[in-house]
Enzyme design. Structure first.
Site, PDB file in Angstrom:
ATOM      1  N   GLU A  61     -10.090   4.912 -14.995  1.00 36.70           N
ATOM      2  CA  GLU A  61     -10.044   6.275 -15.525  1.00 36.70           C
ATOM      3  C   GLU A  61     -11.465   6.654 -15.924  1.00 36.70           C
ATOM      4  OE1 GLU A  61      -7.839   9.022 -18.947  1.00 36.70           O
ATOM      5  OE2 GLU A  61      -7.470   6.855 -18.869  1.00 36.70           O
ATOM      6  N   ARG A 296      -6.184 -10.478 -18.470  1.00 37.56           N
ATOM      7  CA  ARG A 296      -7.468  -9.800 -18.604  1.00 37.56           C
ATOM      8  C   ARG A 296      -8.522 -10.781 -19.110  1.00 37.56           C
ATOM      9  NH1 ARG A 296      -6.703  -5.192 -22.884  1.00 37.56           N
ATOM     10  NH2 ARG A 296      -8.892  -4.881 -22.349  1.00 37.56           N
ATOM     11  N   LYS A 306     -12.163  -0.239 -26.024  1.00 35.44           N
ATOM     12  CA  LYS A 306     -12.887   1.008 -25.781  1.00 35.44           C
ATOM     13  C   LYS A 306     -13.172   1.732 -27.098  1.00 35.44           C
ATOM     14  CE  LYS A 306     -11.964   3.111 -22.048  1.00 35.44           C
ATOM     15  NZ  LYS A 306     -11.307   3.872 -20.954  1.00 35.44           N
TER      16      LYS A 306
END
Length: 599
Positions: A61, A296, A306
């Site tokens: 994104e 991850r 983030k």
């Protein structure tokens, strides 16, 4: 600088590769159609067979900069496509008009390229934007409405949350769940025409409010947002939810293996449900994309949230997203980390379904291994101390031959000027030597690497007693590379640069941004009610700026050109602040680990 003999990094086995190999052996995707661009082969049986054996994708994104965790996904997806004769798509999941910017799009493109990955293969350019599929998505939403698989809900967000249920309690049907297909279609079209303000209505999939998987309790698939989109402008005032858009994007692009991290595992039932409903109506070709989850990347001494990365930037704890201490790919590139170091590290970490915390030392070790093989050597004195050779003629200079890379003689040699006054490291002299010290102290001999053997005779001090110069005499017949080089045996070996020719440069010594392995985590002995701020664990010594004395050839270093500074580590010319003839150097990594483990 790179070595011409740099070894290839062999791909390691993992469970995802096993799945791909089994699918190929079974011919699962052999009849898949591809018309040269997304969507056209979705229902077109006459489209040609797909020339790619598999298709993967990396779908960021564009609402921020990529970090180390994204590197694992990038290298996995592009690596699989390359290994198995496939294609990997770079797709921007730009379905949220309020958070996305072109700046992030450009930065993502640059970072993927920097890692050595390409979405251009055999004439195909597979660079896409999810927003270009909005027409398809709206049509698919209307199909779900027409088949009774979606409805417009007019509850408030608070009412929807209250009726959703919990992990142990089922949800409650919306009072609007029984609307007819015609009424739902009318409302959805009016939503698209901008008739309603934000939050008035939302389109939901009609599945099962009693499902044990909360994600299957009539998830939202379209919401009203009167916002300008960076790609589509003001064409739309309804936007798809990510969980609705993502599987459709995969299907339209003929993705075979949709690889994502474990947090999406609970979303897989909806991913499959949605694609099955659309395929039942002949809107998508089979076989449908398969979602596969892996763990991850989690590393010590950094944060990859983030929210936390944004906080570090906005509160100016770092100097922007490309600060060399940041775990972003733009920061890694500016620091001087090697893309091949990332590849080697990811191969060693592997691909599993088990979450684990990886020691940052392993990442640095991979970087050192690659840089040791590829980077030419240069000489830099980081803590300059003047060395005066009293019996060497003043004003006289000679060249010393220096090897560019000890592992690669084919890279040749260069020369360094040698004269009466040199710069040496401050730590290489002790007036009163400690036990085991082998370098310069009064009465001791040591070799000036590539030059002569010298004997220390004393030192000069300032009014505060600080040593400001060391004096010595040299043995003329002991120059390195001459027959007399081994005539005198010494144990100390010093590096140096000519004081008359040295290039004084700004050098930035970067270290870890945080001083503890798990920033913000509670520590043993903390009170139960204590909540720690991750910012409390910032390392105050994460950046030190010095003026170093470098050998003159380094004055011509180009931005991003990297070298091993002998004895000190691997340094790169800063890609932002370096100017022609005036490079600024960043330390990427030391020669050995200083946090408790040898390199």
């Amino acid at each position: 600088m790179s070595s011409p003999n740099k070894p290839e990094i062999a791909p390691a086995a993992n469970f995802i590769k096993n799945i791909v190999e089994a699918d190929l052996a079974a011919g699962k995707h052999a009849q898949r159609r591809w018309a040269g661009q997304p969507g056209l082969a979705a229902t077109h049986a006459a489209a040609p067979l797909d020339p790619a054996k598999i298709r993967t994708r990396f779908p960021p994104e564009p609402n921020g900069y990529l970090h180390f965790g994204h590197a694992k996904s990038i290298l996995l997806n592009f690596g699989l496509a390359k290994q198995f004769g496939g294609r990997c798509h770079l797709r921007f999941d730009d379905t949220n008009p309020e958070k996305e910017e072109q700046e992030y799009v450009d930065a993502i493109v640059d970072s993927v390229k920097w890692l050595g990955c390409s979405w251009e293969t055999e004439g195909e350019t597979n660079l896409y934007q999810a927003s270009n599929y909005f027409d398809w998505m709206a049509q698919f939403a209307e199909y779900l409405i027409s088949t009774g698989n979606a409805y417009v809900d007019s509850q408030s967000p608070e009412e929807m949350r209250a009726n959703r249920g919990t992990l142990t309690q089922p949800g409650k049907d919306s009072p609007f769940r029984g609307r007819s297909a015609d009424e739902n279609m009318d409302l959805f079209k009016r939503m698209q025409q901008g008739e309603f303000p934000d939050g008035t209505h939302i389109l939901r999939a009609k599945i099962d409010m009693a499902s044990p998987n909360i994600n299957m309790r009539d998830p939202a698939i379209y919401r009203i947002r009167h916002a300008t989109h960076h790609n589509t402008g003001d064409k739309w005032c309804v936007y798809p939810m990510y969980t609705f858009a993502h599987p459709i994007e995969d299907a339209l692009e003929c993705i075979t293996h949709s690889i994502c991290t474990l947090e999406f595992e609970d979303q897989r039932p909806f991913y499959d449900w949605l694609l099955e409903r659309l395929a039942e109506g002949g809107l998508l070709q089979r076989p449908l994309p398969q979602q596969i989850e892996f763990s991850r990347l989690n590393l010590t001494y950094i944060v990859l949230s983030k929210r936390k990365l944004i906080q570090l930037v906005q509160e100016k704890h770092v100097n922007g997203w490309d600060d060399p201490r940041m775990p972003t790919l733009v920061g890694a590139r500016r620091r001087g980390y090697s893309p091949d170091g990332f590849k080697l590290f990811m191969e060693r970490v592997g691909v599993t379904k088990n979450d684990s915390l990886i020691d940052y030392v392993l990442f640095e070790d991979a970087q050192r291994e690659v840089m040791n093989e590829s980077d030419e050597r240069r000489v830099a004195v980081l803590d300059p101390l003047k060395l005066i050779i009293d019996n060497y003629p003043a004003g006289q200079f000679e060249d010393c031959a220096v090897t560019n890379h000890p592992l690669h003689p084919e890279l040749g040699t260069r020369t360094m000027p040698f004269g009466r006054e040199l710069w040496i490291e401050g730590e290489d002299f002790q007036e009163v030597p400690e036990k085991g010290f082998r370098r310069l102290f009064p009465g001791n001999k040591a070799r000036l690497k590539y030059g002569y053997i010298v004997e220390c005779t004393g030192c000069d001090k300032d009014e505060n007693g600080k040593v400001i110069a060391v004096h010595c005499t040299y043995l003329p017949d002991t120059k390195s590379g001459t027959p007399g080089a081994d005539s005198v045996k010494v144990k100390g070996n010093l590096h140096w640069v000519s004081a008359a020719h040295a290039y004084p440069a700004e050098v930035r010594l970067y270290d870890r941004l945080f001083s503890v392995p798990a920033p913000g985590a509670r520590r043993e002995g903390d009170a139960p009610e204590l909540e720690r701020d991750f910012l409390d664990d910032l390392n105050p010594a994460s950046k030190t700026v010095i003026t170093a004395m470098l050998e003159p050839s380094l004055k011509d270093a180009l931005p991003e050109q990297r070298f091993q500074f002998e004895r000190h580590g691997y340094f790169a010319a800063d890609r932002v602040d370096s100017k022609p003839g005036a490079p600024v150097f960043n330390r990427a990594v030391t020669l050995k680990d200083s946090w408790g483990k040898g390199a």
